[in-house]
Design an enzyme around this catalytic site. Sequence first.
Site, short mmCIF file in Angstrom:
data_model
loop_
_atom_site.label_atom_id
_atom_site.label_comp_id
_atom_site.label_asym_id
_atom_site.label_seq_id
_atom_site.Cartn_x
_atom_site.Cartn_y
_atom_site.Cartn_z
N ASP B 36 0.97 -1.29 0.05
CA ASP B 36 -0.02 -0.18 -0.05
C ASP B 36 0.84 1.22 -0.04
OD1 ASP B 36 -2.18 -1.56 0.06
OD2 ASP B 36 -3.03 -0.93 1.86
N ASP B 277 -12.41 34.50 -35.89
CA ASP B 277 -11.63 33.39 -36.14
C ASP B 277 -12.50 31.98 -35.28
OD1 ASP B 277 -9.05 31.85 -37.00
OD2 ASP B 277 -9.42 31.21 -34.81
N GLY B 412 -9.65 28.45 -36.52
CA GLY B 412 -10.62 28.62 -37.58
C GLY B 412 -10.42 28.77 -39.11
N LEU B 413 -9.35 29.71 -39.18
CA LEU B 413 -9.35 30.08 -40.65
C LEU B 413 -8.70 28.76 -41.39
CD1 LEU B 413 -9.37 31.96 -42.80
CD2 LEU B 413 -6.95 32.80 -42.09
#
Lengths: 430, 514
Positions: B36, B277, B412-413
Site C-alpha cells: 500500500d 476566428d 478557425g481559418l
Amino acid sequence: MTPATDTLARAGSAGCTDAPIIQERGQREVFCGLTSIVWLHRKMQDAFFLVVGSRTCAHLLQSAAGVMIFAEPRFATAIMEERDLAGLADANEELDRVVARLLERRPDIRALFLVGSCPSEVIKLDLKRAAGRLDRAFAPRVRVFNYSGSGIETTFTEGEDAALAALVPQMPDEAPGAAPSLLVAGTLPDVVEDQFRRLFADMGIARVGFLPAPRLADLPSVGPSTRVLLAQPFLRDTARALEERGASLLSAPLPVGAEGTTRWLQTAATAFLVPRELFQNVTAAGAARAERALLRHRTALAGRRVFLFPDSQMEVPIARFLHRELGMELVEVGTPYLHRTHLAAELALLPEGTRIVEGQDVDRQLDRCRQAAPDLVVCGLGLANPLEAEGMTTKWSIELMFTPIQGYEQAGDLAELFTRPLARRQRLAV
Amino acid sequence: MQLTLWTYEGPPHVGAMRIATAMEGLHYVLHAPQGDTYADLLFTMIERRDRRPPVTYTTFQARDLGGDTAGLFQEACRSAYERFKPEAMIVGASCTAELIQDDPGGLAARLGLPIPVIPLELPAYQKKENWGAGETFYRLVRALARPRETATSIGRPRCNLLGPTALGFRHRDDVMEVTRILAALGVDVNVVAPLGARPSDIARLGDADFNVVLYPEVAEPAARYLEKTFGQPAVRTVPIGVGATRDFIAEVARIAGVSPVLADAASRLPWYSRSVDSTYLTGKRVYVFGDATHALAAARVATSELAFDLVGLGTYSREFGREIRAEAARHGIEALVTDDYLDVEAEISALRPELILGTQMERHIAKRLGIPCAVISAPIHVQDFPARHSPQMGFEGANVLFDTWVHPLMMGLEEHLLHMFRGDFEFNDRTGSHLGKTHMPAAAEAAVAEPVLASPPSQPGPTAWDAVAEQELRKIPFFVRGKARRNTERFALERGITTITLDTLYDAKAHFGR
C-alpha cells in the site's frame, strides 16, 4: 570433445558467501507482487491478469503502469464490494460473471490468471478452486490459472515468481530419454531473448526453451533431461516447481554486465559440454563490445559510492556489476529478500565486508543513507524525488525491471542508467 | 464485484492521504499491508512533491497476521510520533486492515499521546477517494475547529477557502486566483484549508465570517458542519468560467456586504470567443466527463462561452448525480453517472463527438478513437501539474480554459481553408493541420471508421464501395473522412445496400447532414 572449463579466474576469496546478513523489520517501501503484472502482460501475449482485490489494487496497477500508457491493458481488477464480503458463495458467482464478461470482450485471451490480493487472501477466498471451476468451464479455449500477488505474501518481483510457478504444471513433459535441453527461466525482453537464443545456437545448444513463452501453446517442455538457467534472481518457487518436474538447476551469476553474461553463458556451455574454443569464438565479439561500451562509463563511475534500497531483488547482481565492472564502492546493498542458494555465485563475487541488508525499516535506512551521503542512490519511485530534493543523486530501481539490461549488448545501457543521473547533476546550472 | 480496467478514483484512504499531504504538522498512521506504500509515488512522482507524504504505514505481512498486528500498529504510532513530532495525528486502516478489525482509533487512544489523535472510519468496500478526502477533512474540522472568541468581526470581512488538497487538479493555482479576486473585493482570507494549513489553522476556522466552498467533493461536509455549528454561511458557486466567476463575485458581495466591483476586462475569453476566428467553434459536438465540479463547469463554459453543442455529460462522482442529471436535462441530453470506464468508452464510441473534455481516462479513449481531447479533471497525470501558473478558476482560469480546450482543435481559418481548398494538391493527406495527430494514415482512418467497440457489431454487413464512390470518399478531407465512411456504411447497412455507390454516399450525407 573437451568440455569447456571455467576460463575466467575464480574470485580470489569467498566474497560474501558466508557473510552475515543484516535483517531489518519495519515500514517497507516496496511494491507488492501485483506490480509484476505490468511487465508479465506485455511478455505473455495471449494472457490476461485479473486481480481479485480491492479498489486499492486497481489504483496501484494504474499508478504503477504510469497512469494509462497502454491502449487497452491485458490486466484488470475485479473490485470486491461490501456485498461480496458478506457471503462467499456470492463472491464466487460474482467472479464467474466478471470472468464471463471479460472473456466475451476479449476473445483473444488464452490464459487467464486469477491473481490473489491482500483482501482476497485475508478473507480466504479460494481462488484455486475458482480457477479450477472456471478452467473446466472454458477449456480448451481458455485455460485459467491462479497465483497470489498479495502484498502480505509477496514483494514486487515475487509476483512473477508466483505466476511462472503456476505455469510450470502446464509445461509439457520431455519425451523419455530426450537429449539434454536448456530452459531459461525468467521474463526477458524479446530482444535479449533473441540474442541469447542466437548465442546458444552458435554454441551448438539446439534445444533451448524460455519460460514464460509469448503464447501459452508455446510453453517449453520440462523433464529430467532439462537444465535450468535462471535469468532472474527471484524465482524461488518457480525453480522449486521445475525441480519437482525432474529438471536440474544450474548455479550461475546473472547475465548482467560483460562478466556476468560470460559466466552465465559459461555455466550453460559447461553443462552442455561445449568445446572451450567454440565457446570463446561465439562469445568473444559480444564480450569485447560490452567491454568497450563499459569503458566510457567506468571513467564516470569508478570510485563513486552507491547505496541501494531494497526493491526488486536485483540489488545483489547489480551491486556486483557496479563494483567489479565499474569500480563503484558499495555503501549498502538492500534487498527485500535474499535467496542464498540462488545467489551463491553472486555473493561469492561481492567484495568482503559489503553491508547487505534484507528487509527494510525505511526511516532508519534513510537515516543511514543521509549519514553516508553516497554519490548515487538506487531506490523506488516513492523515495526518488524527496532524496533529489535533499541534494542526492538517484536512479529509479524500477528501470532495472522495465529496461533490457541483460546480456552483452545491453551492458553499456545498464551502465548508462547509473551515469546519466550523475551527468545530469553535473550539467544542470539551475 | 466490479470489473475495472481503469479506475476514476482510488480508495478512501488515498483521499485521507491527500488531506494529510496537503497540510503541515499533521501525520497519518495507516494500518496497511506492504504494497500500500505505492501511494507515496502519487505525490512524489505524479505531483512531483519534494517530500514524502507524512504517512507511516504498518506494512504488516502474512506472518504477522497470526500474531499481534495491533501491537504493530501501536508501535508504528509511537515511533511516528517520536520521529515526526506532529501537532495532530489521524489514524485509520486501509482495505486489508479493515478486514482484520484492529480498531486503530482505540489502539491509538490507549497510547495517551500528548496531541489530538483523530480516528478515521473510511469503509474501503463502499466508498472512494473523494468521499475519503471529504470525510477526513470533516473529521479534522470537527475535532479541531473552535468558535470565534469575540462575538462580532472587526475590520474587513474574512472568509476561509475550503477544499484544495494535495494531488488536486490545479488546486494550488485556483487558490491563488480566488484569493486575488477576494482581495480586489475587499475580502481577506482567514484560512486556506486543507492545502497549506496546520492543525492550529484548522482551529481558527471559526474566526471567519463565511466560507468559500472551492471543491464541493472535498469541502461540502466540513462547510455544512461549520454552517450549522458556527453559523458561517457558505459561498457555493464554483468560479470556473466567466459567467460563473461573475456569479461568484455577486454571491461573495452579497454575503460579505461588499460591492461587486470587478471589471470583466480581466478575462480575454469573451472577446476571443466573439472574434471571427472562433466562428468554426459554433456547434462543435463536445463530450464532457469528469468529477462533478469540473464537469458541471465545463458544460456551462462549453455551451454558453464557446458555443459548442453538448452531446454528452457525465461524472463518476455519484454523490452529485442529481446535479449532473439536472444540468444534462437543461441541454436536452441524459447524463451518464458511472464509475465504469467501459460504459464511458461505449458512450463516446456511439456519440462520436468532435472534442472530448474529460479526465486522463477519456484522453486515452480519445487517442484510440482519434478524437481531440483536453483534460479538465482528475484522475490526473504528471502533465496535469504544469510548471506555469495555470488555474481553472477566476478570469485568468477562463483564459486557460479557452486555450486548452480550443488548441486540440484546428484553428478557425485553417479549418475553413482546408474545406475550401480540399481539391488542391497541397491539401492531400500528407499536408494538413498544424496538429500532427489529425494526420490520419489509412490504417488509423480505418480504425476510426470501425470503432473499437466493446463487443463486435451485432450485424456485420458486407458493404463494399464501388470504385467511383471510393474515389469520391478520398476527396473528403481526411479529418472527417472516417466519420463519412462510417456514416455511409451504417446508412447502407440499415437499408440493405451491399454496394456503396456515389448516390449512396450523397444520400447518406444528406441523411446525416446537420
